[in-house]
Design an enzyme around this catalytic site. Sequence first.
Site, PDB file in Angstrom:
ATOM      1  N   ASP A  56       0.846  -1.205   0.000  1.00  0.00           N
ATOM      2  CA  ASP A  56       0.000   0.000   0.000  1.00  0.00           C
ATOM      3  C   ASP A  56       0.883   1.259   0.000  1.00  0.00           C
ATOM      4  OD1 ASP A  56      -3.062  -1.012   1.244  1.00  0.00           O
ATOM      5  OD2 ASP A  56      -1.345  -2.323   1.449  1.00  0.00           O
ATOM      6  N   THR A 153      -7.143  -4.658   0.415  1.00  0.00           N
ATOM      7  CA  THR A 153      -5.911  -5.089   1.105  1.00  0.00           C
ATOM      8  C   THR A 153      -6.118  -6.424   1.815  1.00  0.00           C
ATOM      9  OG1 THR A 153      -5.319  -2.772   1.366  1.00  0.00           O
ATOM     10  CG2 THR A 153      -4.093  -4.336   2.697  1.00  0.00           C
ATOM     11  N   LYS A 297     -22.926  -2.833  -3.676  1.00  0.00           N
ATOM     12  CA  LYS A 297     -22.310  -2.663  -2.355  1.00  0.00           C
ATOM     13  C   LYS A 297     -23.218  -1.787  -1.510  1.00  0.00           C
ATOM     14  CE  LYS A 297     -18.191  -1.246   0.185  1.00  0.00           C
ATOM     15  NZ  LYS A 297     -16.914  -0.533   0.213  1.00  0.00           N
TER      16      LYS A 297
HETATM   17  N1  PPS Z   1     -17.253  -0.761   7.164  1.00  0.00           N
HETATM   18  C1  PPS Z   1     -17.036  -0.661   5.873  1.00  0.00           C
HETATM   19  N2  PPS Z   1     -18.057  -0.727   5.008  1.00  0.00           N
HETATM   20  C2  PPS Z   1     -17.849  -0.646   3.702  1.00  0.00           C
HETATM   21  N3  PPS Z   1     -16.643  -0.501   3.131  1.00  0.00           N
HETATM   22  C3  PPS Z   1     -15.581  -0.418   3.947  1.00  0.00           C
HETATM   23  C4  PPS Z   1     -15.718  -0.496   5.340  1.00  0.00           C
HETATM   24  N4  PPS Z   1     -14.486  -0.403   5.883  1.00  0.00           N
HETATM   25  C5  PPS Z   1     -13.619  -0.261   4.864  1.00  0.00           C
HETATM   26  N5  PPS Z   1     -14.281  -0.261   3.692  1.00  0.00           N
HETATM   27  C6  PPS Z   1     -13.755  -0.075   2.352  1.00  0.00           C
HETATM   28  O1  PPS Z   1     -14.034  -1.199   1.574  1.00  0.00           O
HETATM   29  C7  PPS Z   1     -12.942  -1.442   0.701  1.00  0.00           C
HETATM   30  C8  PPS Z   1     -12.960  -2.877   0.324  1.00  0.00           C
HETATM   31  O2  PPS Z   1     -14.178  -3.092  -0.304  1.00  0.00           O
HETATM   32  P1  PPS Z   1     -14.499  -4.448  -0.956  1.00  0.00           P
HETATM   33  O3  PPS Z   1     -15.634  -4.291  -1.871  1.00  0.00           O
HETATM   34  O4  PPS Z   1     -13.246  -4.972  -1.573  1.00  0.00           O
HETATM   35  O5  PPS Z   1     -14.901  -5.363   0.284  1.00  0.00           O
HETATM   36  S1  PPS Z   1     -14.397  -6.807   0.649  1.00  0.00           S
HETATM   37  O6  PPS Z   1     -13.019  -6.744   1.112  1.00  0.00           O
HETATM   38  O7  PPS Z   1     -14.592  -7.663  -0.544  1.00  0.00           O
HETATM   39  O8  PPS Z   1     -15.318  -7.246   1.708  1.00  0.00           O
HETATM   40  C9  PPS Z   1     -11.747  -1.037   1.505  1.00  0.00           C
HETATM   41  O9  PPS Z   1     -10.723  -0.650   0.628  1.00  0.00           O
HETATM   42  P2  PPS Z   1      -9.181  -0.951   1.008  1.00  0.00           P
HETATM   43  O10 PPS Z   1      -8.942  -0.345   2.356  1.00  0.00           O
HETATM   44  O11 PPS Z   1      -8.453  -0.218  -0.067  1.00  0.00           O
HETATM   45  O12 PPS Z   1      -8.973  -2.425   0.972  1.00  0.00           O
HETATM   46  C10 PPS Z   1     -12.270   0.122   2.337  1.00  0.00           C
HETATM   47  O13 PPS Z   1     -12.035   1.372   1.754  1.00  0.00           O
HETATM   48 MG    MG Z   2      -6.576   0.613  -0.186  1.00  0.00          MG
HETATM   49 MG    MG Z   3      -7.433   0.221   3.329  1.00  0.00          MG
END
Ligand code: PPS
Ligand code: MG
Ligand code: MG
Length: 366
Positions: A56, A153, A297
């Site tokens: 990252d 991540t 989502k």
């Molecule tokens: N509580 C909550 N609700 C919704 N979304 C959140 C939440 N917390 C974090 N995030 C953000 O979600 C990103 C990952 O989304 P995804 O669609 O990949 O979700 S998952 O990992 O498949 O469950 C993730 O992106 P990255 O941090 O870049 O991985 C976050 O920005």
């Molecule tokens: Mg990220």
């Molecule tokens: Mg992140």
Amino acid sequence: MAAVESLATEMDTAVRVVHLASSLCVKVQDKLRLPSSTNDGHVKAKDDDSPVTVADWGVQAIVSWVLAEVFGTQNFSIVAEEDTESLSNTESLALLGAVSNAVNEALSEAHKYGLPKPDKPLESTEILNAIGRCNSVGGPKGRHWVLDPVDGTLGFVRGDQYAVALALIEDGKVLLGVLGCPNYPVKKEFLSNGCSQSGAGSVSKGCVMYAKRGSGQAWMQPLLPGGYPESATLLKASTVDDPVLATVCEPVERANSNHLFTAGLTNSMGVRKQPMRVYSMVKYAAIACGDAEVFMKFAQSSYKEKIWDHAAGVVIVEEAGGVVSDAGGRKLDFSKGVYLEGLDRGIIACSNQVLHDKINHGAQRK
Ligand SMILES: Nc1ncnc2c1ncn2[C@@H]1O[C@H](COP(=O)(O)OS(=O)(=O)O)[C@@H](OP(=O)(O)O)[C@H]1O
Ligand SMILES: [Mg+2]
Ligand SMILES: [Mg+2]
Ligand SMILES: [Mg+2]
């Protein structure tokens, strides 16, 4: 707004730097698979317990450094996810060392991607500066690069799907988007360059997708270990408009999206297939290249979606023929700063307008 034709250098640089950044991610993810005593991928927990890794920070550093080299630091604005706080303290020297190694190893190959490279390896302070410079909050006026260095991540540390996402917004509109998807299984018939021509239907791994607003075209290139590929393939989203036949994708984690709500909605629309749960903006990539028809989502109401989690994916899906809105049918608003303010409940991305109308009406009845 700038004429789309004037974005040739921005588009070209963005695609090349996402290739380079993806190569960094592949190396770090490989290291994470090694026993912990020998890997220097370093996974840390952030204040909200979500993970952050050497990849990252490393991607944010190289994208920031390359964009600054190519476009200069005057009027330079990048809105990106990571900051330098937990990298700068004295307990983090080993972590910072691992980020420096990953960044310098990647930048030493920059010329293979047609990008500038530093005369000598970057010092830790230069790397921290590059990461820290990405602290813009965007907004309704001017040009802002928007970067999620590693999206998904959690998927990344689990050896699964993730994406490198870079977009450019101007006056609140997304002008271009690039998604690096290093673990995306790509059908070989899509890839006209760089992959061996084995039997029809065989699968290769890793691609970069990109699109320019208003071009009506979205493109995919293979991710090659040795550098920048020579050609690209046009993408088209699926024309399937019957929910019964649709593949619906959604986040893996229950905490990130209301699986019960989307199951209720898709059942009521007659969707038969089980949802495809995938980490990251790879869900947008799956819609853009015709592998899925719907991405939804629906985060908890206390959670505010961030622009870097959607900007690149939205423009790529829309230019491939898809439609993206909130659950009220309104376009996502990238003009309000870091967050998608005013989002009505959740995000619905579909591969075509007819299907979007149907799913969106279903959501409005819920
Ligand atoms: N509580 C909550 N609700 C919704 N979304 C959140 C939440 N917390 C974090 N995030 C953000 O979600 C990103 C990952 O989304 P995804 O669609 O990949 O979700 S998952 O990992 O498949 O469950 C993730 O992106 P990255 O941090 O870049 O991985 C976050 O920005
Ligand atoms: Mg990220
Ligand atoms: Mg992140
Ligand atoms: Mg993200």
